[in-house]
Write a protein that holds these residues in place. Sequence first.
Motif, mmCIF file in Angstrom:
data_model
loop_
_atom_site.group_PDB
_atom_site.id
_atom_site.type_symbol
_atom_site.label_atom_id
_atom_site.label_comp_id
_atom_site.label_asym_id
_atom_site.label_seq_id
_atom_site.Cartn_x
_atom_site.Cartn_y
_atom_site.Cartn_z
ATOM 1 N N CYS A 40 -16.151 -17.423 -10.344
ATOM 2 C CA CYS A 40 -17.006 -17.521 -9.162
ATOM 3 C C CYS A 40 -16.130 -17.508 -7.917
ATOM 4 O O CYS A 40 -14.914 -17.605 -8.006
ATOM 5 C CB CYS A 40 -17.865 -18.780 -9.194
ATOM 6 S SG CYS A 40 -19.342 -18.617 -8.150
ATOM 7 N N LEU A 41 -16.778 -17.417 -6.780
ATOM 8 C CA LEU A 41 -16.020 -17.328 -5.528
ATOM 9 C C LEU A 41 -16.094 -18.586 -4.676
ATOM 10 O O LEU A 41 -15.312 -18.764 -3.746
ATOM 11 C CB LEU A 41 -16.520 -16.128 -4.709
ATOM 12 C CG LEU A 41 -15.981 -14.780 -5.208
ATOM 13 C CD1 LEU A 41 -16.974 -13.666 -4.939
ATOM 14 C CD2 LEU A 41 -14.629 -14.471 -4.566
ATOM 15 N N CYS A 42 -17.040 -19.485 -4.977
ATOM 16 C CA CYS A 42 -17.327 -20.558 -4.014
ATOM 17 C C CYS A 42 -16.173 -21.520 -3.756
ATOM 18 O O CYS A 42 -16.083 -22.099 -2.681
ATOM 19 C CB CYS A 42 -18.585 -21.326 -4.424
ATOM 20 S SG CYS A 42 -18.600 -21.885 -6.123
ATOM 21 N N CYS A 91 -21.078 -18.208 -3.096
ATOM 22 C CA CYS A 91 -20.574 -17.626 -4.343
ATOM 23 C C CYS A 91 -20.432 -16.102 -4.264
ATOM 24 O O CYS A 91 -20.555 -15.418 -5.287
ATOM 25 C CB CYS A 91 -21.481 -18.012 -5.504
ATOM 26 S SG CYS A 91 -21.696 -19.793 -5.697
ATOM 27 N N SER A 104 -20.415 -17.690 -13.056
ATOM 28 C CA SER A 104 -21.364 -18.743 -12.667
ATOM 29 C C SER A 104 -22.028 -18.469 -11.319
ATOM 30 O O SER A 104 -22.646 -19.339 -10.734
ATOM 31 C CB SER A 104 -20.653 -20.090 -12.597
ATOM 32 O OG SER A 104 -19.773 -20.132 -11.500
HETATM 33 ZN ZN ZN Z 1 -20.021 -20.449 -7.139
#
Ligand code: ZN
Length: 324
Positions: free
Chosen positions: A117-119, A127, A162
């Motif tokens: 994910c990116l968050c 995200c 995710s």
């Molecule tokens: Zn995320």
Amino acid sequence: MFNRTRRLRQSQIMRDLVKNIDFSMDNLVYPLFIEEGKGIKKEIPSMLGQYRFSIDMLKDELKELKELGIKSLLLFGIPEKKDCMGTEAYNENGIIQKAIKYIKKDFPNFLIITDVCLCEYTSHGHCGVLRGNELLNDETLVLLQKIALSHVKAGADIVAPSDMMDGRVKAIREILDENDYINTPIMSYSVKYASAYYGPFREAADSAPVFGDRKSYQMDFRNSVEFMSEIENDIQEGADILMIKPGLPYLDVVRAISDKVSKPIAIYSVSGEYSMIKAASMNGWIDEKKIVIENIYAMRRAGADIIITYHAKDIAKWLKEGIR
Ligand code: ZN
Ligand code: PBG
């Protein structure tokens, strides 16, 4: 005439004889938070008993996990710097990529699952990629492909997206196959609700969105049918393991899915579930061990094969002592 169901409850041996749900350490996955830096082992205030580690401080922890019989890890990374595209998430020398290499070298027996994910890596905490306040689906897929590939190249055994973008399982499957990682499974966070139960995690992983919420991509818990299309999409796109998240409040969903599909099902008993139990047991209001074990059986009874839980270390100790 009435039926005496109590007959089979009259002794421990009788109860053990007829029980039909069980679990072992084989079924549990333990999440670990790994932070860029040195000399860090910092307890997460909202998740007592859970820590953020820098890689140089992982050794003792991994030794302990190994001795306890924990076999599978779910890794989360906290980078030093964040930017709007979350570039540290797919840096081959990023925190997670380095952590995977370290674990695979010194503790090769752990099965490593990575959260894709990116968050944790974006300055805005969402995200994916933003245009204004809009989260762009297809632009995000390209970055998720890069993240997943970088994890697998570093040695991850399973990748777990995710983010809840549409089409991400297909996109990740394609990039892995193109790079000859045809045997790396995808554990998809297939059914992930926009949930307040993630509150403590966002402190743990420093991943709270700086504006707005995640409701345009994570699911609405007021809908009781939508989960099946998420599951169908993920199966069609090639997911190997289907995850439902959070855990305990969504056992109806787990049951419905396990009745329908023939893929392994994972459940993520999330940070808020953990923190509530910790807080209540620290106050002496509940019996932590009994509550946790009862919950694990509940999740298994609903049909979960795999349980991702922050209680895994405690459960390992309790299993060694013998539980009933
Ligand atoms: Zn995320
Ligand atoms: C990243 C991610 C989150 C969790 C797992 N992966 C946070 C979120 O979606 O906000 C939550 C885990 C937990 O609460 O224990 N997208």
